[in-house]
Write an enzyme that holds these catalytic residues in place. Structure first.
Site, PDB file in Angstrom:
ATOM      1  N   THR A 444       0.822  -1.210   0.000  1.00 44.08           N
ATOM      2  CA  THR A 444       0.000   0.000   0.000  1.00 44.08           C
ATOM      3  C   THR A 444       0.862   1.268   0.000  1.00 44.08           C
ATOM      4  O   THR A 444       2.006   1.254   0.483  1.00 44.08           O
ATOM      5  CB  THR A 444      -0.907   0.012   1.253  1.00 44.08           C
ATOM      6  OG1 THR A 444      -1.388   1.322   1.468  1.00 44.08           O
ATOM      7  CG2 THR A 444      -0.161  -0.420   2.494  1.00 44.08           C
ATOM      8  N   TYR A 487      -1.232  -0.294  10.738  1.00 42.31           N
ATOM      9  CA  TYR A 487      -1.476  -0.867   9.404  1.00 42.31           C
ATOM     10  C   TYR A 487      -0.284  -0.599   8.482  1.00 42.31           C
ATOM     11  O   TYR A 487       0.198  -1.507   7.792  1.00 42.31           O
ATOM     12  CB  TYR A 487      -2.761  -0.276   8.813  1.00 42.31           C
ATOM     13  CG  TYR A 487      -3.034  -0.667   7.376  1.00 42.31           C
ATOM     14  CD1 TYR A 487      -3.503  -1.946   7.057  1.00 42.31           C
ATOM     15  CD2 TYR A 487      -2.842   0.237   6.334  1.00 42.31           C
ATOM     16  CE1 TYR A 487      -3.755  -2.301   5.738  1.00 42.31           C
ATOM     17  CE2 TYR A 487      -3.095  -0.120   5.018  1.00 42.31           C
ATOM     18  CZ  TYR A 487      -3.547  -1.388   4.720  1.00 42.31           C
ATOM     19  OH  TYR A 487      -3.799  -1.737   3.415  1.00 42.31           O
TER      20      TYR A 487
HETATM   21  N1  LIG Z   1      -8.638  -1.877  -2.144  1.00 40.89           N
HETATM   22  C1  LIG Z   1      -7.672  -0.998  -2.091  1.00 40.89           C
HETATM   23  O1  LIG Z   1      -7.877   0.170  -2.390  1.00 40.89           O
HETATM   24  C2  LIG Z   1      -6.284  -1.404  -1.657  1.00 40.89           C
HETATM   25  C3  LIG Z   1      -5.266  -0.455  -1.672  1.00 40.89           C
HETATM   26  C4  LIG Z   1      -3.991  -0.822  -1.264  1.00 40.89           C
HETATM   27  C5  LIG Z   1      -3.726  -2.111  -0.882  1.00 40.89           C
HETATM   28  N2  LIG Z   1      -4.749  -3.021  -0.864  1.00 40.89           N
HETATM   29  C6  LIG Z   1      -4.433  -4.388  -0.440  1.00 40.89           C
HETATM   30  O2  LIG Z   1      -5.006  -5.297  -1.362  1.00 40.89           O
HETATM   31  C7  LIG Z   1      -5.426  -6.481  -0.683  1.00 40.89           C
HETATM   32  C8  LIG Z   1      -6.866  -6.787  -1.020  1.00 40.89           C
HETATM   33  O3  LIG Z   1      -7.681  -5.679  -0.671  1.00 40.89           O
HETATM   34  P1  LIG Z   1      -9.248  -5.681  -0.900  1.00 40.89           P
HETATM   35  O4  LIG Z   1      -9.655  -4.293  -1.168  1.00 40.89           O
HETATM   36  O5  LIG Z   1      -9.628  -6.736  -1.865  1.00 40.89           O
HETATM   37  O6  LIG Z   1      -9.741  -6.046   0.548  1.00 40.89           O
HETATM   38  P2  LIG Z   1     -10.941  -6.986   1.016  1.00 40.89           P
HETATM   39  O7  LIG Z   1     -11.139  -6.703   2.452  1.00 40.89           O
HETATM   40  O8  LIG Z   1     -12.100  -6.858   0.098  1.00 40.89           O
HETATM   41  O9  LIG Z   1     -10.314  -8.443   0.834  1.00 40.89           O
HETATM   42  C9  LIG Z   1      -9.479  -9.031   1.791  1.00 40.89           C
HETATM   43  C10 LIG Z   1      -9.946 -10.467   1.975  1.00 40.89           C
HETATM   44  O10 LIG Z   1      -9.067 -11.109   2.861  1.00 40.89           O
HETATM   45  C11 LIG Z   1      -9.819 -11.916   3.758  1.00 40.89           C
HETATM   46  N3  LIG Z   1      -9.001 -12.059   4.970  1.00 40.89           N
HETATM   47  C12 LIG Z   1      -8.748 -11.118   5.927  1.00 40.89           C
HETATM   48  N4  LIG Z   1      -7.951 -11.636   6.869  1.00 40.89           N
HETATM   49  C13 LIG Z   1      -7.686 -12.913   6.498  1.00 40.89           C
HETATM   50  C14 LIG Z   1      -6.918 -13.955   7.070  1.00 40.89           C
HETATM   51  N5  LIG Z   1      -6.252 -13.775   8.210  1.00 40.89           N
HETATM   52  N6  LIG Z   1      -6.883 -15.154   6.443  1.00 40.89           N
HETATM   53  C15 LIG Z   1      -7.559 -15.356   5.276  1.00 40.89           C
HETATM   54  N7  LIG Z   1      -8.308 -14.399   4.707  1.00 40.89           N
HETATM   55  C16 LIG Z   1      -8.348 -13.192   5.297  1.00 40.89           C
HETATM   56  C17 LIG Z   1     -11.108 -11.156   3.976  1.00 40.89           C
HETATM   57  O11 LIG Z   1     -12.176 -11.992   4.391  1.00 40.89           O
HETATM   58  C18 LIG Z   1     -11.347 -10.577   2.577  1.00 40.89           C
HETATM   59  O12 LIG Z   1     -12.131 -11.447   1.793  1.00 40.89           O
HETATM   60  C19 LIG Z   1      -5.159  -6.222   0.793  1.00 40.89           C
HETATM   61  O13 LIG Z   1      -3.929  -6.808   1.096  1.00 40.89           O
HETATM   62  C20 LIG Z   1      -5.049  -4.719   0.896  1.00 40.89           C
HETATM   63  O14 LIG Z   1      -4.207  -4.323   1.944  1.00 40.89           O
HETATM   64  C21 LIG Z   1      -6.001  -2.699  -1.255  1.00 40.89           C
END
Ligand SMILES: NC(=O)c1ccc[n+]([C@@H]2O[C@H](COP(=O)([O-])OP(=O)(O)OC[C@H]3O[C@@H](n4cnc5c(N)ncnc54)[C@H](O)[C@@H]3O)[C@@H](O)[C@H]2O)c1
Length: 667
Positions: A444, A487
């Site tokens: 991120t 975070y």
């Molecule tokens: N969406 C964004 O804008 C964004 C920006 C920067 C980074 N990210 C990173 O991208 C990744 C995905 O983000 P997203 O937006 O799809 O988030 P999201 O919350 O929709 O998806 C994350 C998924 O991980 C699962 N999860 C959480 N903890 C877990 C664990 N301990 N074991 C197994 N599953 C687990 C959750 O149930 C969820 O389905 C994350 O790592 C996030 O930090 C996202």
């Protein structure tokens, strides 16, 4: 009476003086999941403390207003068994009988059944000839049961622990069963039970004894549950379904809420076992476990319909090796899975469903792609289960994470465990393999901190950098790392571990440092996914809180473009391994919060209602991605501009909202 062929479902919770607020939470939860029965312990020791009587004067009518209460009275005869000290039962039969009498006189209007719970711990010693205490014991139970019946109540014979049909036989032989209307049995398969041949066999043994002695007593499972101490919510669902198929009249599920696992009490050895802390339908931070969410959606039937969630599908499919997507049911994960499956690539979605609503994404993928989609409902903190999935992987996309800065502030240890420890678990699993699959990790922009060193100027509705080059190109990978917020630290640690495992152990791995991603299947909240959150709130006519002045600027990237970038990273892994790339919409796709609100106002024909609040820790006033490094390496650049992307997401959210409303209207 059973309902829909299932035992009646109740919840077991021990409620202690001073826990009024917890009782209220419990009642609200029970209403949400449609449960109308509660079994709770009545503590002789609590009764005798200051305020004890007052507590029960409040508790019994309060519970009875909403649910049927099964009060459970504990007794330990001298010389037998050790009871958990939170109940500290009387040891004298007369004290016990007197207590029952007083309680029924005072509160008898609030319950119909009484459980006489005497928890002898050592069934091998149930031998009345060897140990005369058993005779006293049988007399005591029989006497109490007789008395309770005389007072117009029905009786439940509390279970022994561990349960043994010999215990019931002893009660039958000593004439106790004539006063008993139901026999309670306990069992915690998967958590405490080392030997388990199933509810059917267990109950059949007890029923046989009852039939032999012509007892018509019902059989109730008065205590069962499943501890998610190893983060295994799939196991909890499977254990629940199993119990609800038992040939019993009732099942009391232990319990509603997890205990605080940071508070192990020395004086109370019973709770020093970590498993005891994780039986709840909600976690200690009040978040809902999957079982709670399913019960809330449609009761026991909804849990049964989701039985596929409770099974491990790993290894079910032959042929092409699957791509493993941790967090595969989340927003980015399900979009990537859809793209892969559309290219006939099987996937394993490794997800613990901790994010509310992501089960809808899993359903959608299953409907679209059938058994190309395998689901492993498991946690990245569970290293063994994770390794079993990784073993088969053709590639690994590691998205599973605690994703919100806000939650990391309230639960930093959890945030660390999932984001940092979970990532190291994954790296270790890959390191074990002879042919390590490529890993693509989503980090991120928060690893760059609040960017205080970037001089900004205010240009009407938005901040922008004073520096011309920065304004023209955005932030590159040369930006100094400055982890901000738990975070930022946990994602930053994971980001660095990935790069270092590539360097030190030669694993093929790439890190994407991403700005704001948005798109279909995103259930954004105030804490994460702000574009979707703004749109959802606007559609639902809810007020939106703007933290800061709303002039902060981000670049936004539509998820389809991100998916393309992820696939390219896998394809060019040899070239890209060990490198980090900033990925986002770039300078062409920047937007301030105020500008997004104005755009939504145009689409929705009404400007969303807003309120302002203070800046949140680490909030960047400006972050725009310079993705030229990735562009140079792969030729990638975003194709879907911000106006088109926001419109697509808006239309999709409207569509699912209308569908949902229609479904509600047609029942
Ligand atoms: N969406 C964004 O804008 C964004 C920006 C920067 C980074 N990210 C990173 O991208 C990744 C995905 O983000 P997203 O937006 O799809 O988030 P999201 O919350 O929709 O998806 C994350 C998924 O991980 C699962 N999860 C959480 N903890 C877990 C664990 N301990 N074991 C197994 N599953 C687990 C959750 O149930 C969820 O389905 C994350 O790592 C996030 O930090 C996202």
């Amino acid at each position: 009476m059973k309902s829909n062929g299932h035992p009646i479902l109740g919840i077991l919770e021990w409620l202690r003086p001073g826990e009024e607020e917890r009782v209220e939470r419990l009642l609200t939860d029970l209403k949400t999941i449609g449960v109308k029965d509660v079994r709770t312990g009545i503590s002789w020791a609590d009764w005798h403390t200051e305020g004890g009587e007052k507590w029960y004067e409040w508790l019994l009518p309060r519970l009875a207003r909403e649910v049927q209460v099964l009060p459970c009275f504990h007794y330990t005869p001298p010389g037998l068994g050790i009871a958990p000290s939170e109940c500290s039962p009387p040891r004298d039969p007369k004290q016990y009988a007197d207590f029952l009498d007083v309680f029924i006189t005072r509160f008898g209007d609030f319950f119909e059944w009484v459980e006489l719970w005497n928890k002898p711990r050592n069934p091998l010693e149930w031998n009345t000839t060897l140990d005369p205490h058993w005779l006293i014991f049988c007399e005591m139970v029989g006497g109490a049961a007789h008395w309770v019946r005389t007072r117009g109540k029905k009786t439940v014979l509390g279970a022994s622990g561990p349960m043994d049909a010999q215990w019931v036989r002893l009660m039958c032989e000593r004439g106790v069963m004539q006063y008993i209307d139901a026999v309670g049995i306990h069992g915690f398969p998967g958590t405490f039970e080392f030997w388990w041949d199933g509810w059917n066999a267990k109950i059949a043994r007890v029923r046989r004894v009852l039939l032999q002695h012509r007892s018509k007593a019902e059989i109730w499972i008065t205590e069962t549950g499943y501890s998610t101490w190893r983060h295994d919510e799939r196991g909890q669902i499977a254990a629940f379904i199993d119990a609800m198929h038992a040939p019993a009249e009732r099942v009391y599920w232990h319990g509603a809420h997890d205990l605080d696992s940071t508070q192990f009490s020395d004086e109370n050895k019973f709770y020093s076992d970590e498993r005891e802390h994780h039986f709840g339908l909600r976690r200690h931070d009040h978040s809902e476990k999957l079982l709670f969410r399913l019960l809330a959606q449609g009761g026991v039937e909804a849990v049964e319909n989701s039985a596929w969630l409770g099974r491990s599908n790993i290894g079910a499919r032959q042929g092409k090796r699957p791509v493993v997507i941790t967090g595969g049911c989340g927003f980015i994960g399900c979009n990537l899975a859809h793209a892969l499956c559309s290219r006939d690539q099987p996937v394993i979605l490794y997800d613990n469903f901790s994010r509310a609503g992501v089960e809808q994404n899993a359903e959608w993928l299953r409907e679209e792609h059938g058994d190309l989609v395998q689901l492993e409902v498991a946690d990245t903190r569970d290293a063994r289960t994770l390794a079993a999935s990784i073993e088969q992987a053709a590639a690994v996309f590691h998205f599973a994470a605690q994703v919100a800065v806000t939650s990391s502030l309230s639960a930093p240890v959890y945030d660390f465990d999932v984001n940092a420890r979970g990532t190291v678990n994954l790296l270790e699993a890959v390191r074990e393999l002879r042919n390590p699959p490529p890993i693509i990790f989503t980090s991120t922009n928060k690893v760059y901190g609040s960017l205080e060193d970037v001089d900004l100027q205010l240009n009407r509705e938005r901040y922008e950098p004073v520096d011309e080059e920065l304004r023209a190109c955005g932030i590159s990978e040369d930006q100094r790392l400055d982890f901000y917020s738990p975070y930022g630290c946990s994602k930053g640690a994971a980001d660095q571990y990935i790069l270092d495992y590539a360097r030190t152990f030669g694993l093929p791995a790439v890190v994407f440092r991403m700005s704001c991603i948005y798109g279909l299947h995103q259930f954004g909240t105030e804490d994460q996914g702000w574009v979707a959150h703004f749109l959802i709130n606007a559609l639902e006519e809810q007020r939106i809180t703007i933290y800061g002045d709303g002039k902060q600027v981000r670049d936004i990237l539509f998820v389809d473009d991100l998916v393309e970038a992820l696939l390219l990273a896998r394809k060019h892994i040899r070239l890209l391994s060990g490198q980090v790339f900033n990925i986002g919409g770039g300078v062409e796709n920047t937007i301030s919060l105020r500008e997004l609100l104005a755009l939504i106002g145009e689409m929705n024909e009404a400007r969303p209602r807003i309120r302002f609040a203070n800046w949140r820790p680490g909030d960047q006033r400006y972050y725009v991605t310079n993705f030229s490094k990735f562009h140079t390496a792969t030729g990638w650049s975003p194709r879907i501009g911000k106006f088109e992307g926001v419109r697509r997401l808006y239309d999709w959210l409207r569509r699912i909202r209308i569908t949902r409303e229609r479904m509600v209207a047609t029942g």
